[in-house]
Design a protein around this motif. Structure first.
Motif, PDB file in Angstrom:
ATOM      1  N   CYS A  95     -13.494  35.354  11.772  1.00 25.36           N
ATOM      2  CA  CYS A  95     -12.926  35.488  10.428  1.00 25.36           C
ATOM      3  C   CYS A  95     -13.965  35.725   9.331  1.00 25.36           C
ATOM      4  O   CYS A  95     -13.617  36.047   8.206  1.00 25.36           O
ATOM      5  N   GLY A  96     -15.243  35.506   9.629  1.00 27.02           N
ATOM      6  CA  GLY A  96     -16.290  35.721   8.630  1.00 27.02           C
ATOM      7  C   GLY A  96     -16.628  34.502   7.791  1.00 27.02           C
ATOM      8  O   GLY A  96     -17.454  34.586   6.885  1.00 27.02           O
ATOM      9  N   SER A  97     -16.029  33.370   8.077  1.00 26.95           N
ATOM     10  CA  SER A  97     -16.289  32.144   7.311  1.00 26.95           C
ATOM     11  C   SER A  97     -17.713  31.640   7.552  1.00 26.95           C
ATOM     12  O   SER A  97     -18.317  31.910   8.592  1.00 26.95           O
ATOM     13  N   VAL A 121     -20.601  32.795  20.907  1.00 28.49           N
ATOM     14  CA  VAL A 121     -20.611  33.276  19.524  1.00 28.49           C
ATOM     15  C   VAL A 121     -20.396  32.110  18.568  1.00 28.49           C
ATOM     16  O   VAL A 121     -19.961  31.034  18.968  1.00 28.49           O
ATOM     17  N   THR A 122     -20.686  32.360  17.300  1.00 26.87           N
ATOM     18  CA  THR A 122     -20.423  31.382  16.252  1.00 26.87           C
ATOM     19  C   THR A 122     -18.962  31.516  15.835  1.00 26.87           C
ATOM     20  O   THR A 122     -18.468  32.620  15.632  1.00 26.87           O
ATOM     21  N   ALA A 123     -18.276  30.373  15.712  1.00 26.58           N
ATOM     22  CA  ALA A 123     -16.880  30.365  15.273  1.00 26.58           C
ATOM     23  C   ALA A 123     -16.659  29.157  14.370  1.00 26.58           C
ATOM     24  O   ALA A 123     -17.261  28.102  14.577  1.00 26.58           O
ATOM     25  N   CYS A 124     -15.809  29.324  13.369  1.00 24.81           N
ATOM     26  CA  CYS A 124     -15.464  28.175  12.541  1.00 24.81           C
ATOM     27  C   CYS A 124     -14.508  27.291  13.356  1.00 24.81           C
ATOM     28  O   CYS A 124     -13.900  27.748  14.329  1.00 24.81           O
ATOM     29  N   HIS A 144     -16.181  40.325  15.350  1.00 24.18           N
ATOM     30  CA  HIS A 144     -16.796  41.212  14.357  1.00 24.18           C
ATOM     31  C   HIS A 144     -17.967  41.980  14.963  1.00 24.18           C
ATOM     32  O   HIS A 144     -18.171  43.146  14.669  1.00 24.18           O
ATOM     33  N   THR A 145     -18.756  41.309  15.804  1.00 23.44           N
ATOM     34  CA  THR A 145     -19.880  41.949  16.481  1.00 23.44           C
ATOM     35  C   THR A 145     -19.907  41.518  17.934  1.00 23.44           C
ATOM     36  O   THR A 145     -19.487  40.403  18.255  1.00 23.44           O
TER      37      THR A 145
END
Length: 184
Positions: A95-97, A121-124, A144-145
């Protein structure tokens, strides 16, 4: 241009093997040129004429090291929270957070996913809970990437350099006008 501003301009440093390795300021480039540790590369007309009471030096926008440096051995860092967050620019890949960040396995471990650079990956927290034990496709949550292992810092700089640097005039590019300054 004011003398101090000229000394802070960027000069691209190439290795002895012509690999772009970093950017330094004109002040450091002068030190390398005078010490004989670097030579001018005339890839463009861009240069700075620097004067002191005892010397006049033309500092080009590109220099090449003349001394062979021992390449440092660089290992791919381990897959851990700090390195994954750094790679993903501290941003949720769904989500880009930038808040409440966790790590998420793209293919869940319960379904055979491994704890590797191309699967973490990084996730909120919200996206991680929403995705749950599903793949991004099953959860309708595209990344996103695409995750991948980080690369050697010199290779990353070279890749960025060749993408961003304008081509020299000899191969169809343009260059800025020369700048001149006096240093007393």
């Amino acid at each position: 241009m004011i003398a101090i501003q000229v000394l802070e301009q960027s000069v691209v440093v190439f290795s002895k093997n012509y690999l772009p390795i970093s950017k330094i300021n004109v002040r450091r480039a002068i030190q390398l040129l005078i010490a004989g540790k670097a030579e001018a590369l005339n890839l463009t007309q861009e240069s700075w004429l620097v004067r002191s009471p005892s010397i006049v030096l033309v500092v080009p926008a590109y220099i090449r090291l003349t001394v062979a440096s021992v390449e440092r051995i660089w290992k791919i860092p381990p897959v851990n929270r700090r390195e994954v967050l750094r790679r993903d620019n501290y941003t949720c890949q769904y989500c880009g957070s930038h808040k409440h960040l966790t790590l998420d396995h793209v293919i869940p471990v319960s379904r055979g996913g491994l704890h590797t650079w191309d699967n973490v990956v990084t996730a909120c927290e919200r996206c991680n809970q929403r995705k749950s034990d599903r793949t991004p496709i099953e959860a309708s949550m595209p990344l996103h990437t695409q995750p991948k292992a980080p690369m050697h810092p010199t290779v990353a700089f070279a890749e960025q350099f060749w993408r961003a640097e304008p081509f020299p005039p000899e191969i169809g590019g343009t260059s800025k006008h020369n700048a001149e300054t006096n240093i007393s």
